[in-house]
Design a protein around this motif. Structure first.
Motif, PDB file in Angstrom:
ATOM      1  N   SER A  90       5.145   3.440  -4.312  1.00 53.00           N
ATOM      2  CA  SER A  90       4.680   2.292  -2.775  1.00 53.00           C
ATOM      3  C   SER A  90       3.358   2.344  -3.587  1.00 53.00           C
ATOM      4  O   SER A  90       2.244   2.535  -4.076  1.00 53.00           O
ATOM      5  N   ASN A  91       2.726   1.436  -2.713  1.00 52.55           N
ATOM      6  CA  ASN A  91       1.277   1.224  -2.950  1.00 52.55           C
ATOM      7  C   ASN A  91       0.378   2.179  -2.543  1.00 52.55           C
ATOM      8  O   ASN A  91      -0.802   1.975  -3.328  1.00 52.55           O
ATOM      9  N   LEU A  92       0.793   2.691  -1.430  1.00 53.07           N
ATOM     10  CA  LEU A  92       0.376   3.240  -0.264  1.00 53.07           C
ATOM     11  C   LEU A  92      -0.150   4.785  -1.691  1.00 53.07           C
ATOM     12  O   LEU A  92      -1.412   5.246  -1.788  1.00 53.07           O
ATOM     13  N   VAL A 268      -8.813  -1.521  -7.936  1.00 55.01           N
ATOM     14  CA  VAL A 268     -10.667  -1.549  -7.768  1.00 55.01           C
ATOM     15  C   VAL A 268     -11.224  -0.720  -6.411  1.00 55.01           C
ATOM     16  O   VAL A 268     -12.449   0.033  -5.958  1.00 55.01           O
ATOM     17  N   ALA A 269     -10.880  -1.370  -5.235  1.00 57.87           N
ATOM     18  CA  ALA A 269     -12.033  -1.478  -3.768  1.00 57.87           C
ATOM     19  C   ALA A 269     -10.962   0.440  -3.659  1.00 57.87           C
ATOM     20  O   ALA A 269     -11.593   1.312  -3.124  1.00 57.87           O
ATOM     21  N   TRP A 270      -9.807   0.898  -4.060  1.00 58.39           N
ATOM     22  CA  TRP A 270      -8.986   2.335  -3.851  1.00 58.39           C
ATOM     23  C   TRP A 270     -10.586   3.202  -4.970  1.00 58.39           C
ATOM     24  O   TRP A 270     -10.625   4.318  -4.152  1.00 58.39           O
ATOM     25  N   CYS A 318     -11.443   3.738   3.525  1.00 52.52           N
ATOM     26  CA  CYS A 318      -9.975   4.551   3.429  1.00 52.52           C
ATOM     27  C   CYS A 318      -9.143   3.645   4.636  1.00 52.52           C
ATOM     28  O   CYS A 318      -8.042   3.136   3.986  1.00 52.52           O
ATOM     29  N   ALA A 319      -9.572   3.816   5.446  1.00 53.05           N
ATOM     30  CA  ALA A 319      -8.692   3.011   6.366  1.00 53.05           C
ATOM     31  C   ALA A 319      -8.674   1.006   6.300  1.00 53.05           C
ATOM     32  O   ALA A 319      -6.834   0.565   6.152  1.00 53.05           O
ATOM     33  N   MET A 320      -9.383   0.519   5.214  1.00 48.82           N
ATOM     34  CA  MET A 320      -9.420  -0.485   4.925  1.00 48.82           C
ATOM     35  C   MET A 320      -8.342  -0.446   4.036  1.00 48.82           C
ATOM     36  O   MET A 320      -7.214  -1.570   4.225  1.00 48.82           O
ATOM     37  N   VAL A 321      -8.233   0.131   2.812  1.00 52.73           N
ATOM     38  CA  VAL A 321      -6.914  -0.138   1.616  1.00 52.73           C
ATOM     39  C   VAL A 321      -6.242   0.036   1.882  1.00 52.73           C
ATOM     40  O   VAL A 321      -4.938   0.360   1.547  1.00 52.73           O
ATOM     41  N   ALA A 341     -11.082  -6.610   0.576  1.00 59.28           N
ATOM     42  CA  ALA A 341     -11.208  -4.664   0.393  1.00 59.28           C
ATOM     43  C   ALA A 341     -12.444  -4.933  -0.502  1.00 59.28           C
ATOM     44  O   ALA A 341     -13.378  -4.503  -0.904  1.00 59.28           O
ATOM     45  N   LYS A 342     -11.664  -6.104  -1.792  1.00 60.04           N
ATOM     46  CA  LYS A 342     -13.057  -5.595  -2.731  1.00 60.04           C
ATOM     47  C   LYS A 342     -14.353  -5.848  -2.699  1.00 60.04           C
ATOM     48  O   LYS A 342     -15.054  -4.918  -3.372  1.00 60.04           O
TER      49      LYS A 342
END
Length: 408
Positions: A90-92, A268-270, A318-321, A341-342
């Motif tokens: 998953s992307n998560l 990159v946001a993560w 973290c909530a956003m990504v 997000a980035k």
């Protein structure tokens, strides 16, 4: 333990163990038990094998090649092998992997993202079935390392229309000419995905160039102040001949290149969230141990104010990504959501590492306390994979119903 469909609980083992103090709302508990176990193995490897040595390699601007075999043993991209029975994660889950790499070291996060997201991602997205079977098995095991050569010396944000590297058809192959800059992993990569403009059709095509191909030269960029472990290179392509069999068969325009960048932008946001988490942890521990005026500085109001601001930034990001990854997994997300997000997370990251440096005072500028590295590396994450300004214009165009503010 919670499953992927249940909400986190305040008394779960994740919070009790305090593995990620900055994950104040326990987003990681949204993962399945199996995914959580894999994340814990990644965390254990990075904290025991990588974290103790990265400061030394960062100072020397060298790459710790001894870690690469361990990355392969983690099995994070085994699914990319066409013969693998594994399904794509998953992307998560992929997001939390990027977070853990960013938490340990931004340079290692960049190496991992370039190899798995950009290089492997290009072949997965634009390669033929034969090309996937030829290159991906070894790449998925980290036996062959990839790089992604798009950016050029004369520009960056205008690459879609300003790409100058050319590809000229010559019999059963292609001749590549041009220059690339800031290409991560390129000094040692076995395979480099090179993007060039067809001189006849003017469309952007993708090519996989093998190491030591005549006409291909990669020279390390020296004197960097950020991501010093990443071996960025200037690439010169001078009559570099590539067979037609090594042209990515499903890359026919820059729109195909953009498909890859769309996915890695959220990565990159993560990574930025990982830096925020790491900086917060360092600052929090320091505040508990450092004493001034006869007591720990964590007991002072202004220090607690810094810590809570850092925690708020990290939690919101973290909530956003996390939500972005859920939209990606549902197949309903849009480019502007990755762009927001980035842009947002890297701005908040810049604030957080600065506040951590402030809390550590003079100790924040030396590698002994790690925050100096975080501050420097944050500058690179803030800019690459699309600057804040470009991401802002992507989002601005979306929210205004298509009113573009891009200058052409």
């Amino acid at each position: 333990m919670s499953s992927a469909t249940t909400l986190p609980t305040a008394s779960g083992p994740y919070l009790d163990e305090g593995l990620l103090p900055a994950d104040f709302y326990a987003h990681e508990e949204l993962l399945s038990d199996t995914e959580r176990e894999k994340i814990e193995s990644v965390r254990a490897f990075l904290r025991t094998q990588a974290a103790p040595i990265v400061d030394d390699y960062w100072a020397r601007a060298e790459f710790p090649f001894q870690l690469v075999e361990g990355f392969g043993r983690l099995g994070l991209v085994g699914w990319a092998d066409p013969d693998s029975p594994e399904s794509r994660p998953s992307n998560l889950f992929a997001g939390f992997v990027a977070l853990e790499f960013g938490h340990a070291d931004a340079s290692l996060a960049t190496f991992f993202g370039v190899h798995t997201g950009l290089a492997i991602g290009s072949i997965l997205t634009c390669g033929s079935d034969e090309q996937k079977r030829r290159w991906l098995p070894a790449m998925s095991r980290f036996e062959k390392i990839g790089a992604f050569a798009l950016t050029e010396p004369h520009g960056g944000s205008d690459v879609a229309g300003g790409l100058r590297t050319t590809a000229r058809r010559d019999g059963d192959g292609w001749i590549l000419d041009g220059t690339k800059r800031w290409i991560g992993n390129a000094t040692f990569a076995d395979l480099v995905v090179v993007w060039a403009r067809d001189v006849e059709t003017r469309q952007v095509l993708g090519f996989v160039v093998e190491k030591d191909t005549p006409g291909f030269t990669a020279t390390k960029i020296e004197n960097k102040m950020a991501l010093r472990i990443v071996q960025n290179a200037d690439i010169v392509l001078d009559g570099c001949r590539v067979p037609e069999a090594d042209r990515l068969q499903n890359a026919n325009s820059f729109k195909d290149t953009a498909k890859i960048l769309r996915q890695t932008r959220s990565g990159v946001a993560w990574q930025a969230v990982g830096l925020m988490f790491g900086a917060y942890e360092i600052a929090l521990q320091y505040a508990k141990e450092r004493e001034q005026f006869g007591r720990p500085i964590g007991g002072f109001q202004l220090v607690q104010d810094l810590l809570v601001k850092m925690l708020g930034n990290a939690t919101a990001s973290c909530a956003m990504v996390t939500r972005l990854a859920m939209l990606q997994d549902a197949g309903v997300y849009r480019d502007e959501q990755s762009a927001l997000a980035k842009a947002y997370c890297t701005v908040r990251m810049r604030e957080n590492v600065g506040w951590a440096r402030e809390l550590l005072a003079g100790n924040g500028i030396v590698l002994d306390y790690k925050i100096g590295r975080f501050v420097a590396d944050a500058e690179a994450l803030y800019s690459y994979e699309g600057t804040r300004e470009i991401q802002t214009l992507i989002v601005g165009r979306a929210v205004t119903g298509g009113l573009s503010a891009f200058v052409r």
